[in-house]
Enzyme design. Structure first.
Site, PDB file in Angstrom:
ATOM      1  N   LEU A  33       0.865  -1.283  -0.131  1.00 31.95           N
ATOM      2  CA  LEU A  33       0.001  -0.059  -0.057  1.00 31.95           C
ATOM      3  C   LEU A  33       0.728   1.365   0.040  1.00 31.95           C
ATOM      4  O   LEU A  33       2.027   1.415   0.722  1.00 31.95           O
ATOM      5  CB  LEU A  33      -0.690  -0.073   1.391  1.00 31.95           C
ATOM      6  N   HIS A  34       0.411   2.302  -0.665  1.00 31.59           N
ATOM      7  CA  HIS A  34       1.225   3.472  -0.829  1.00 31.59           C
ATOM      8  C   HIS A  34      -0.097   4.642  -0.500  1.00 31.59           C
ATOM      9  O   HIS A  34      -1.263   4.426  -0.168  1.00 31.59           O
ATOM     10  CB  HIS A  34       1.746   3.812  -2.137  1.00 31.59           C
ATOM     11  N   HIS A  37      -3.532   4.335  -2.083  1.00 35.87           N
ATOM     12  CA  HIS A  37      -4.349   3.395  -1.415  1.00 35.87           C
ATOM     13  C   HIS A  37      -5.023   3.989   0.050  1.00 35.87           C
ATOM     14  O   HIS A  37      -6.178   3.707   0.126  1.00 35.87           O
ATOM     15  CB  HIS A  37      -3.816   1.993  -1.012  1.00 35.87           C
ATOM     16  N   GLN A  61      -5.104 -12.526 -12.622  1.00 32.64           N
ATOM     17  CA  GLN A  61      -5.003 -11.610 -13.186  1.00 32.64           C
ATOM     18  C   GLN A  61      -3.516 -11.114 -13.791  1.00 32.64           C
ATOM     19  O   GLN A  61      -3.448  -9.906 -14.674  1.00 32.64           O
ATOM     20  CB  GLN A  61      -5.592 -10.152 -12.553  1.00 32.64           C
ATOM     21  N   GLN A 154     -10.247  -0.423 -15.728  1.00 27.44           N
ATOM     22  CA  GLN A 154     -10.548  -1.335 -14.803  1.00 27.44           C
ATOM     23  C   GLN A 154     -11.901  -0.874 -13.937  1.00 27.44           C
ATOM     24  O   GLN A 154     -12.712  -1.576 -13.635  1.00 27.44           O
ATOM     25  CB  GLN A 154      -9.562  -1.801 -13.741  1.00 27.44           C
ATOM     26  N   MET A 185       1.209   7.059  -8.600  1.00 25.75           N
ATOM     27  CA  MET A 185       1.607   6.287  -7.585  1.00 25.75           C
ATOM     28  C   MET A 185       1.244   4.843  -8.067  1.00 25.75           C
ATOM     29  O   MET A 185      -0.015   4.753  -8.220  1.00 25.75           O
ATOM     30  CB  MET A 185       0.979   6.411  -6.053  1.00 25.75           C
TER      31      MET A 185
END
Ligand code: PAF
EC number: 6.3.2.1
Length: 288
Positions: A33-34, A37, A61, A154, A185
């Protein structure tokens, strides 16, 4: 904050929350996570009374096995970040729990939007995404789910799936969070070497040049796309595509379209970067 791995335990917890009248906001992630997120988690907090985050590196995926193997897994750090952000529950299923038969059996396909751009470059990618998100939605049954606009296609695919399958879930999209130099990011930015990391923001700058040209009235979309790809190449990228598309359905934009999005994908070393910039163009008015 509760961390659960088992689907039954997740359902039990969520059932008791629902009985208590809580509304559930969900953020599906693949971890590592960054700040992008964390922005999704913060938005989820504003939209629901309980926030559920899933961390699952979804094997179905990935179109390349080496990408799946190399994908960063940082569960301890992720949990600490989510605790600090105030998430209520983290769901961390294993591949065996998510895919008891070893891989995709029943599949969720979203034809059309899944076939172009990222779908054309990454075989099977979107079937893996729509299937896992559908499964997660069934497990969590959220009132709202939050996704980043960085993965513009998406987000469109998930909205389409939710509409087509009559899922009673509000899908919220959040603008791309960028580093101070403009780079979007992404967990994959970690694959960049120090030299590549310095080069990487020019990907965004080149897309921005296309946006500026559109605002100035250029209508030769095909040439603009080719020029941008050449510009990327000259700076050491291996472009996959640069496309000007309609924001509503991602079909190729025509000059009369006003809501458009410039999307790009390019390799830089081992990292495949994607980015996009949505924009609204002034209506072309007939002059006599
Ligand atoms: O965007 C992602 O991180 C993934 O594609 C998602 C939506 C969590 C599905 O695995």
């Amino acid at each position: 904050m509760i961390i659960v791995q088992a689907i039954d335990a997740l359902r039990e917890e969520l059932k008791s929350w629902r009985r208590a009248g809580e509304t559930i906001a969900f953020v599906p992630t693949m971890g590592n996570l960054h700040a992008g997120h964390i922005a999704l988690v913060k938005r989820a907090q504003a939209l629901g009374s309980k926030v559920v985050v899933s961390i699952f590196v979804n094997p179905t995926q990935f179109d390349r096995q080496e990408d799946l193997a190399a994908y960063p897994r940082t569960l301890t750090e992720d949990c600490a970040k989510l605790q600090a952000a105030g998430a209520d529950l983290i769901f961390t299923p294993t591949p065996a729990l998510m895919y008891p038969s070893g891989g995709l059996a029943t599949k969720v396909e979203v034809p059309g939007v899944s076939e172009w751009l990222e779908g054309a470059s990454r075989s099977g990618h979107f079937t893996g995404v729509s299937t896992v998100v559908c499964k997660l939605f069934h497990m969590v049954q959220p009132d709202v789910a939050v996704f980043g606009e960085k993965d513009f296609q998406q987000l469109m695919l998930i909205r389409q799936m939710v509409r087509d399958l009559d899922m009673d879930i509000h899908i919220e999209g959040l603008p791309t969070v960028r580093e101070s130099d403009g780079l979007a990011m992404s967990s994959r930015n970690g694959y960049l070497t120090t030299v590549e990391r310095k080069l990487a923001p020019s990907f965004h700058l080149i897309l921005r040049e296309v946006v500026d040209a559109l605002h100035k009235g250029r209508q030769d979309y095909a040439s603009l796309q080719i020029e941008a790809a050449k510009s990327l190449e000259s700076r050491g990228f291996r472009p996959d595509y640069v496309e000007i598309r309609r924001a509503v359905d991602l079909l190729p934009a025509q000059v009369e379209d006003t809501d458009v999005v410039v999307l790009g994908s390019a390799w830089l070393g081992k990292a495949r970067l994607i980015d996009n910039i949505p924009l609204t163009l002034k209506k072309v008015t007939e002059t006599s």
